[in-house]
Design a protein around this motif. Structure first.
Motif, short mmCIF file in Angstrom:
data_model
loop_
_atom_site.label_atom_id
_atom_site.label_comp_id
_atom_site.label_asym_id
_atom_site.label_seq_id
_atom_site.Cartn_x
_atom_site.Cartn_y
_atom_site.Cartn_z
N LYS A 7 1.20 -0.79 -0.06
CA LYS A 7 0.29 0.20 -0.08
C LYS A 7 0.62 0.84 0.39
O LYS A 7 1.05 2.50 -0.46
CB LYS A 7 -0.76 0.52 1.08
CG LYS A 7 -2.59 -1.27 0.82
CD LYS A 7 -3.06 -0.64 2.25
CE LYS A 7 -4.16 -2.30 2.16
NZ LYS A 7 -5.48 -1.98 3.54
N THR A 8 2.05 1.48 0.57
CA THR A 8 2.51 2.23 1.07
C THR A 8 3.32 2.75 -0.74
O THR A 8 3.32 3.87 -0.80
CB THR A 8 3.76 1.71 2.01
OG1 THR A 8 3.23 1.77 3.18
CG2 THR A 8 4.41 3.70 1.77
N MET A 9 4.00 1.66 -1.12
CA MET A 9 4.07 1.99 -1.79
C MET A 9 3.68 2.19 -3.65
O MET A 9 4.00 3.21 -4.33
CB MET A 9 4.79 0.13 -2.97
CG MET A 9 6.07 -0.09 -4.56
SD MET A 9 6.65 -1.50 -4.81
CE MET A 9 4.66 -2.52 -4.86
N GLN A 10 2.53 1.84 -3.50
CA GLN A 10 1.52 1.47 -4.49
C GLN A 10 1.11 3.29 -4.42
O GLN A 10 0.75 3.90 -5.25
CB GLN A 10 0.06 0.65 -4.36
CG GLN A 10 -1.11 1.44 -5.08
CD GLN A 10 -2.20 0.10 -4.66
OE1 GLN A 10 -2.52 0.14 -4.05
NE2 GLN A 10 -3.20 0.28 -5.70
N THR A 11 0.89 3.79 -2.81
CA THR A 11 0.89 5.30 -3.09
C THR A 11 2.08 6.43 -3.09
O THR A 11 1.62 6.84 -4.28
CB THR A 11 0.30 5.73 -1.05
OG1 THR A 11 -0.69 5.27 -0.35
CG2 THR A 11 0.23 7.11 -1.10
N LYS A 13 4.06 9.47 -7.43
CA LYS A 13 5.19 9.70 -8.17
C LYS A 13 4.33 9.60 -9.85
O LYS A 13 4.84 10.86 -10.56
CB LYS A 13 6.17 8.87 -8.21
CG LYS A 13 7.25 8.14 -7.28
CD LYS A 13 8.37 7.63 -7.30
CE LYS A 13 9.18 7.38 -5.85
NZ LYS A 13 10.19 6.05 -6.23
N ILE A 14 3.94 8.91 -10.15
CA ILE A 14 3.15 9.38 -11.32
C ILE A 14 2.56 9.95 -11.87
O ILE A 14 2.26 11.29 -13.04
CB ILE A 14 2.26 8.16 -11.45
CG1 ILE A 14 2.46 6.70 -11.07
CG2 ILE A 14 0.87 7.87 -12.59
CD1 ILE A 14 1.30 5.48 -11.63
#
Length: 199
Positions: free
Chosen positions: A89-93, A98-99
């Motif tokens: 979830k942290t990486m997805q956030t 970033k995107i």
């Protein structure tokens, strides 16, 4: 004293008694053998039962250890899954941020590129216009210079022609005056008796 036994009938009764005694002893022996065999069998069964109980206890302990280990593994797996879920979830956030940042930068860069391209087009057109005007001005100056050169040449030729005429007129006039002066001087020399040819 006990009564005396009769020889005839007493032997038969004694023989029957011995046979019964033998049968009884044999039966007793067989019974004792069976009892001993049963005891041995019972002892073997007890021993097997104890071993079975020991194995059962050992397997129960192993099963308990395995279950405990499985619970620990399940707890660890749950903790790992929870941590991996949190990291995901942290990486997805972070990836979403970033995107979004990259999309914003791309949009801003695209707008800047369009603005620069528009400015470049204007600059190129302005340069073309300036070069055209410069070339036209150069051609105009060349034409003016050519016209001025021709005009100066004409004026110079006219001036030289006029000066030549004036020089010719002056030469003629100076020739006439020189002739008159020479004649006058010759006349004066003759009056003094001098020959002009010897002077």
């Amino acid at each position: 004293m006990p009564p005396k036994k009769k020889k005839g009938k007493g032997k038969k009764k004694g023989k029957k008694k011995d046979d019964a005694q033998l049968q009884l002893e044999d039966k007793y022996k067989r019974t004792m053998d069976e009892i001993e065999a049963l005891k041995d069998h019972l002892a073997t069964r007890k021993q097997l039962s104890r071993k079975a109980n020991m194995h059962s206890t050992e397997w129960k302990k192993r099963m308990s250890d395995v279950e405990l280990e499985m619970r620990d593994q399940q707890d660890d797996q749950k903790a790992i899954n929870a941590d991996m879920t949190r990291q995901y979830k942290t990486m997805q956030t972070d990836m979403g941020l970033k995107i979004h940042t990259l999309e914003s930068e791309l949009q801003r860069t695209t707008q800047q590129l369009r603005r620069v391209e528009a400015e470049l087009t204007i600059t190129v057109e302005e340069k073309k216009r300036m070069n055209f005007e410069k070339d036209r001005e150069i051609e105009k100056l060349k034409h003016n210079i050519y016209t001025m050169e021709k005009e100066y040449e004409r004026i110079l030729l006219e001036a030289l022609g006029s000066l030549g005429d004036k020089i010719d007129k002056a030469r003629i006039s100076w020739g006439d005056q020189s002739t008159m002066i020479q004649a006058k001087n010759k006349h004066i020399l003759l009056e003094f008796g001098l020959n002009p040819l010897y002077i």
